[in-house]
Design an enzyme around this catalytic site. Structure first.
Site, PDB file in Angstrom:
ATOM      1  N   ASP A  10       1.227  -4.501 -10.528  1.00 13.39           N
ATOM      2  CA  ASP A  10       2.459  -4.327 -11.137  1.00 13.39           C
ATOM      3  C   ASP A  10       2.742  -4.935 -12.371  1.00 13.39           C
ATOM      4  OD1 ASP A  10       2.210  -3.075  -8.804  1.00 13.39           O
ATOM      5  OD2 ASP A  10       4.177  -4.396  -7.984  1.00 13.39           O
ATOM      6  N   ASP A 129       8.396   6.587  -0.423  1.00 11.59           N
ATOM      7  CA  ASP A 129       9.014   5.375  -0.290  1.00 11.59           C
ATOM      8  C   ASP A 129      10.096   5.591   0.837  1.00 11.59           C
ATOM      9  OD1 ASP A 129       7.431   4.598  -2.301  1.00 11.59           O
ATOM     10  OD2 ASP A 129       8.773   4.624  -3.907  1.00 11.59           O
TER      11      ASP A 129
END
Length: 244
Positions: A10, A129
């Site tokens: 990330d 998500d």
């Protein structure tokens, strides 16, 4: 087929970080994104899950760096973060990544998403998500800030449009080392013939072994982030665990 493991990188301002439950500002930094990705490749990764968090939160882009990372790797890359229109999709694919993850746009711009699924096929996965609130499975968008509707309704729509792959995150688990939500993964996998990739919560080799028991139901892979960076186990240990 053994479970595919995708170490996560990330990226915030060029650095590899991990967030807790996706919250901006909750990051722990782990150095250069290029070095992190090359390290996972060296340890035996076949895929890297590369996320532009600046793009995901709408505060800029690490596009040139991501292209550099993809260019230096010999393994496949799944690229995610801020892919919401033709321009950002083209830029993501131009890095040379094997596939991209579309998240918010699948919720906010379903017609566009249906078109790119049709045009790009296996190169486009959709990230789901999920936040479970009072027993309801709600989808979250915009870096988990907005409500995106009912999981099962959206899954049915995307599945009917031919989405090739789903990346499923229980956002209450992400970055917490709290264990994966196996019921959620199985529930999604049972409702689609498309492969499912698990994301969020992996804390131990036993967690990976548990996800691996779902491969026959359609769970193809698992994204592993904080557990690797926190040295709960090494990538070679993880690869061996899911091949047992």
């Amino acid at each position: 087929m053994p479970l595919i493991l995708l170490p996560a990188v990330d990226v915030v301002e060029g650095r590899a970080v991990r967030l807790v439950q996706g919250k901006a500002g909750s990051q722990t930094e782990y150095g250069s994104a290029v070095d992190a990705a090359l390290g996972w490749q060296r340890d035996g990764a076949e895929w890297i899950h590369l996320v532009d968090l600046d793009a995901a939160f709408g505060r800029g882009s690490n596009h040139e760096l991501l292209a550099e990372v993809v260019g230096k790797l010999d393994v496949q890359v799944e690229l995610s973060g801020g892919i919401r229109d033709d321009e950002s999709l083209a830029a993501a694919l131009a890095t040379g990544c094997a596939r991209v993850n579309v998240g918010t746009a699948a919720l906010e711009n379903p017609q566009w998403c249906a078109r790119v699924i049709g045009e790009h096929g296996d190169q486009v996965a959709v990230g789901l998500d999920v936040q479970i609130i009072d027993g309801e499975h709600r989808l979250r968008g915009r870096g988990w800030e907005t409500d995106g509707g009912d999981l099962w309704d959206v899954l049915e729509r995307l599945d009917s449009e031919g989405c090739s792959r789903f990346v499923v995150t229980d956002i209450t688990k992400d970055g917490t080392l709290g264990g994966p939500n196996l019921d959620l993964l199985a529930g999604v996998a049972d409702r689609t013939d498309a492969p499912v990739i698990a994301s969020g919560g992996v804390s131990s080799l036993d967690d990976l072994r548990a996800i691996a028991t779902l491969t026959h139901r359609g769970v193809e892979g698992a994204i592993v982030g904080k557990a690797l960076y926190a040295r709960r186990f090494t990538l070679p240990q993880a690869l061996a665990a899911v091949r047992d």
